[in-house]
Scaffold this active site. Structure first.
Site, PDB file in Angstrom:
ATOM      1  N   GLU A 324       0.805  -1.232   0.000  1.00 28.40           N
ATOM      2  CA  GLU A 324       0.000   0.000   0.000  1.00 28.40           C
ATOM      3  C   GLU A 324       0.838   1.283   0.000  1.00 28.40           C
ATOM      4  O   GLU A 324       0.478   2.245  -0.660  1.00 28.40           O
ATOM      5  CB  GLU A 324      -0.993  -0.011   1.163  1.00 28.40           C
ATOM      6  CG  GLU A 324      -2.022  -1.147   1.077  1.00 28.40           C
ATOM      7  CD  GLU A 324      -2.891  -1.128  -0.180  1.00 28.40           C
ATOM      8  OE1 GLU A 324      -2.951  -0.092  -0.854  1.00 28.40           O
ATOM      9  OE2 GLU A 324      -3.501  -2.170  -0.485  1.00 28.40           O
ATOM     10  N   ASP A 381      -7.234  -7.531   9.248  1.00 26.40           N
ATOM     11  CA  ASP A 381      -8.257  -6.483   9.119  1.00 26.40           C
ATOM     12  C   ASP A 381      -8.337  -5.609  10.365  1.00 26.40           C
ATOM     13  O   ASP A 381      -8.733  -4.442  10.287  1.00 26.40           O
ATOM     14  CB  ASP A 381      -9.637  -7.087   8.860  1.00 26.40           C
ATOM     15  CG  ASP A 381      -9.742  -7.667   7.457  1.00 26.40           C
ATOM     16  OD1 ASP A 381      -8.755  -7.556   6.702  1.00 26.40           O
ATOM     17  OD2 ASP A 381     -10.795  -8.243   7.136  1.00 26.40           O
TER      18      ASP A 381
END
Ligand code: BES
Ligand code: ZN
Length: 614
Positions: A324, A381
């Site tokens: 990312e 998550d």
């Protein structure tokens, strides 16, 4: 550590996967599956080509979660193979161990007949009433980070990459799309059709993707089509018209685009993310259809993943910033090339603010604010935030400033992709290559406080220097409102801002102590904020009201969190609703009423935000 967490690393290489690819690894996968809307399951057969990597290996270990495994057998002899499916280990599913035959050579093929559960987190099933057209049901997947195991048995770690093929049978009124190149379709029976796909480039399990629904497409570029339900096709074709230019810009930065097609799929509102970089077919939220082409950065981002993430992949989710952070860096490079360097620097400032908010949200000593966190016992998550994105991008920008600027860093970027394409890597491998590429600049690199950037919590000790041109006006206006002096008499300055500047202005207000309610409402009226539809602006406006202690926008707020499924917007608002005593219970009631319609991932995360699982 979270309650009930598993305190051991599941395996040495990947704390979130049971698999042992260092013993025995999948090298190819062929799926032959049927999508059953009646029972809300995917069922069928997987044929796995495997390679024994360590000499004595006598089991193949796969990840599963709520799967029914009816049979495991040899492909050619159809001899049954013995297997055990262990009890589920809290958030990580069940280990599937398949006993290998001593007669297997180092390469062998096995078949697994499986079916997933209607409660699988990796798929969302929509009744036809929940779609835009209301004529046909819809189903879509979201496998990143560790949801692939809820749909098919696999080595659910990004360190394992292989090609895949798929045959998917559905009712003939429906269209199937996957993260692969379509190979056509053929009637399977009177009322069923089988679609075929081939992804020849090795990919990790989290990039396998599928969507089924009433889908149509329009060509928007040389290699690109946009797919949506018929109702949204025009809007989508308009919004994403710059896709081709962005792809070419990305190729200029990173090297050739090797995936063949680059299509976009606009999902129903419950899609939990802004975008997801499924190979050949980026998934995007319909909140991007703002009518103003302001979604540039999301598309630039997902395009960039075609190199950083999908070619060079994080080895496990602790190194998620390699995916990312690099992708944000490239995304902003694209923006810089298309709109000018000031826009890139302005986006970096926005990223610093987003990082500041994330650090404040976790608490500045929290382990998940490390660029490289320890995920032992944690679901990836739960660690998800802007930290890997914006601490990562800030580090790359900072390195750029230390090694001689944009050109030097662009040279490195191309070389980095070239060096590691097709592989999955760790932060150490990334850093070793940085040092070998900039072999003559070790003095400059050694000045970077690696321990602080990579392994320490909170904000980085050094803030890179960004060009302030586009930001100064946002900050000046924000400072007037914060001080409550010299307040603007009209909306001219605000109206003159770009969408991104409006967002930066509101974000600057949000990271400071709340303003008095009256002033917030006065500002909202002056800038006509209650009527704005752009979700980036609307979210921040609603948050400003809540933080000021005002429930004046409560109806609009509860409607927004009901209509919109993108977690980036939903979660901050629910968190702020929870903090305000006068609206907490109504927020909880709204969530409970909506929960059946929500995506399972979103529902799980919001339940945590509302402290409903304690
Ligand atoms: N790969 C991510 C989405 C993701 C991350 C899904 C982790 C599941 C687990 C995607 O590329 C992404 O970052 N999307 C952003 C877009 C933004 C950074 C432009 C989003 O959804 O907001
Ligand atoms: Zn991303």
């Amino acid at each position: 550590m979270a309650e009930g967490a598993h305190s051991e690393r599941l395996s040495l290489g990947d704390p979130n996967s049971f698999s042992r690819p260092e013993d025995c690894v999948i090298t190819d996968l062929s799926l032959d599956i049927e999508v059953d809307f009646g029972r809300k399951v995917v069922k069928g057969k997987g044929t796995y080509t495997c390679k024994r990597v360590s000499v004595g290996a006598d089991v193949l270990i796969l990840d599963t979660d709520r799967l029914t495994i009816s049979r495991v057998y040899c492909k050619d002899s159809s001899t049954d193979l013995q297997f055990t499916l262990a009890d589920p280990v809290d958030k990580f599913g069940s280990k599937l161990q398949i006993i290998l035959l001593s007669t297997f050579s180092s390469e062998f093929e096995i078949c697994i007949d499986f079916e997933n559960s209607p409660t699988s987190e990796g798929l969302q099933w929509l009744e036809k009433e929940q779609t835009a057209g209301k004529r046909h049901p819809y189903m879509f997947s979201q496998f990143e980070s560790i949801m692939a195991r809820t749909v098919l048995p696999c080595q659910d770690t990004p360190s394992v990459k292989h090609p895949y093929r798929a045959k998917v049978t559905v009712n003939k009124a429906l269209t199937v799309l996957m993260s692969a190149v379509p190979q056509g379709s053929a009637a399977a029976s009177d009322d069923k059709v089988t679609y075929e796909f081939f992804q020849k480039i090795p990919i990790p399990s989290y990039l396998i993707a599928i969507a089924v629904g009433d889908l149509v497409s329009r060509k928007i570029g040389e290699r690109s089509k946009v797919w949506t339900e018929p109702e949204m096709l025009d809007a989508a074709a308009y919004e994403f018209a710059e896709t081709d230019t962005m792809l070419k810009t990305a190729e200029d930065l990173c090297g050739p685009y090797i995936w063949g097609v680059y299509d976009l799929l606009v999902l129903p509102p419950s899609f939990p993310f802004g975008g997801m970089e499924n190979p050949c077919l980026t998934f995007v939220t319909p909140t991007l259809l703002a009518g103003d082409r302001s979604a540039t950065s999301v598309i630039a981002h997902e395009i960039s993943h075609s190199w950083t993430g999908n070619l060079v992949t994080n080895k496990n989710w602790e190194h998620f910033w390699l995916n990312e952070g690099h992708t944000v860096f490239v995304e902003r490079k694209i923006v810089g090339r298309m709109y000018g360097e000031q826009h890139r620097q302005f986006a970096m400032i926005g990223g610093w603010t987003a990082l500041y908010e994330a650090v404040k949200d976790f608490g500045e000593t929290h382990g998940f604010t490390h660029l490289v966190p320890d995920l032992t016992g944690s679901h990836p998550d739960d660690a998800f935030s802007r930290v890997p994105y914006d601490k990562g991008a800030a580090l790359l920008f900072y390195i750029e400033s230390q090694v001689g600027g944009a050109d030097a860093m662009e040279g490195w970027l191309k070389a980095y992709v070239q060096k590691f394409k097709g592989q999955a890597i760790t932060t150490d491998e990334w850093k070793d290559f940085l040092y070998s590429y900039f072999a003559t600049q070790h003095d400059a690199l050694n000045k970077i406080d690696w321990q602080n950037w990579l392994y320490s919590p909170g904000m980085p000790a050094t803030k890179p220097v960004y060009d302030q041109t586009l930001f100064t006006a946002c900050e000046t206006l924000a400072n007037h409102w914060l001080a409550g002096t010299d307040l603007p008499q009209d909306s001219a300055v605000f109206d003159g801002f770009s969408t991104n500047q409006k967002v930066a202005f509101l974000s600057t207000l949000l990271i400071k102590d709340p303003m008095p309610v009256d002033r917030v409402l006065q500002m909202g009226a002056l800038y006509r904020l209650p009527g704005v539809n752009n979700a980036e602006i609307k979210t921040r406006w609603l948050q400003l009201c809540l933080r000021a202690g005002s429930d004046s926008q409560l109806d609009a707020t509860l409607k927004f969190v009901t209509d919109v499924g993108r977690m980036k917007f939903l979660r901050p608002i629910y968190k702020d609703l929870y903090k305000l005593d006068s609206v907490r219970q109504q927020a909880i009631n709204t969530f409970i009423a909506n929960r059946p319609q929500m995506h399972r991932i979103t529902a799980k995360m919001v339940a945590e935000d509302l402290h409903l699982n304690e």
